[in-house]
Design a protein around this motif. Structure first.
Motif, PDB file in Angstrom:
ATOM      1  N   ALA A 195      20.538 -15.957  18.442  1.00 43.55           N
ATOM      2  CA  ALA A 195      19.313 -15.530  19.125  1.00 43.55           C
ATOM      3  C   ALA A 195      19.396 -15.818  20.625  1.00 43.55           C
ATOM      4  O   ALA A 195      19.055 -14.955  21.453  1.00 43.55           O
ATOM      5  N   PHE A 196      19.845 -17.014  20.991  1.00 44.71           N
ATOM      6  CA  PHE A 196      19.974 -17.343  22.403  1.00 44.71           C
ATOM      7  C   PHE A 196      21.059 -16.494  23.073  1.00 44.71           C
ATOM      8  O   PHE A 196      20.902 -16.076  24.225  1.00 44.71           O
ATOM      9  N   GLY A 197      22.137 -16.234  22.367  1.00 44.18           N
ATOM     10  CA  GLY A 197      23.192 -15.379  22.914  1.00 44.18           C
ATOM     11  C   GLY A 197      22.680 -13.977  23.178  1.00 44.18           C
ATOM     12  O   GLY A 197      22.968 -13.377  24.228  1.00 44.18           O
ATOM     13  N   GLU A 198      21.926 -13.443  22.236  1.00 48.79           N
ATOM     14  CA  GLU A 198      21.340 -12.113  22.408  1.00 48.79           C
ATOM     15  C   GLU A 198      20.343 -12.110  23.564  1.00 48.79           C
ATOM     16  O   GLU A 198      20.332 -11.188  24.390  1.00 48.79           O
ATOM     17  N   PHE A 236      19.005 -10.706  29.176  1.00 40.69           N
ATOM     18  CA  PHE A 236      18.625 -11.220  30.488  1.00 40.69           C
ATOM     19  C   PHE A 236      19.662 -10.840  31.545  1.00 40.69           C
ATOM     20  O   PHE A 236      19.328 -10.367  32.642  1.00 40.69           O
ATOM     21  N   TYR A 237      20.956 -11.037  31.253  1.00 40.43           N
ATOM     22  CA  TYR A 237      22.008 -10.706  32.216  1.00 40.43           C
ATOM     23  C   TYR A 237      22.086  -9.193  32.474  1.00 40.43           C
ATOM     24  O   TYR A 237      22.319  -8.763  33.594  1.00 40.43           O
ATOM     25  N   ASN A 238      21.891  -8.404  31.419  1.00 39.47           N
ATOM     26  CA  ASN A 238      21.871  -6.944  31.626  1.00 39.47           C
ATOM     27  C   ASN A 238      20.675  -6.535  32.479  1.00 39.47           C
ATOM     28  O   ASN A 238      20.771  -5.603  33.276  1.00 39.47           O
ATOM     29  N   TRP A 239      19.565  -7.197  32.303  1.00 34.16           N
ATOM     30  CA  TRP A 239      18.369  -6.904  33.093  1.00 34.16           C
ATOM     31  C   TRP A 239      18.612  -7.269  34.569  1.00 34.16           C
ATOM     32  O   TRP A 239      18.213  -6.551  35.476  1.00 34.16           O
ATOM     33  N   ILE A 240      19.298  -8.399  34.799  1.00 34.90           N
ATOM     34  CA  ILE A 240      19.583  -8.851  36.163  1.00 34.90           C
ATOM     35  C   ILE A 240      20.575  -7.898  36.833  1.00 34.90           C
ATOM     36  O   ILE A 240      20.476  -7.628  38.030  1.00 34.90           O
ATOM     37  N   LYS A 241      21.558  -7.400  36.062  1.00 34.94           N
ATOM     38  CA  LYS A 241      22.565  -6.485  36.595  1.00 34.94           C
ATOM     39  C   LYS A 241      21.940  -5.178  37.073  1.00 34.94           C
ATOM     40  O   LYS A 241      22.408  -4.596  38.048  1.00 34.94           O
TER      41      LYS A 241
END
Length: 65
Positions: A51-54, A59-64
């Motif tokens: 769950a945390f990995g997902e 989050f990282y895709n959103w930041i990118k």
């Protein structure tokens, strides 16, 4: 070397004469209980990790973007 042999001999004597061992049926029952809880804990840890990995991936895709 005699001290080592004496220590090991005394340890075995202590285990044989002074330790109260649980009945075999009780040991089996507790072993099964521990194994079940270990599997459940491992599955819970895996679930939280996934769950945390997902969440971090999102989050990282959103930041990118």
């Amino acid at each position: 070397m005699a001290k080592v042999f004496n220590y090991i001999s005394e340890a075995f004597t202590e285990l044989k004469d002074n330790v109260t061992w649980s009945p075999w049926s009780e040991v089996q029952r507790y072993t099964i209980i521990v194994a079940v809880f270990a599997v459940l804990f491992a599955l819970a840890t895996w679930g939280v990790d996934s769950a945390f990995g997902e969440a971090l991936g999102v989050f990282y895709n959103w930041i990118k973007s």
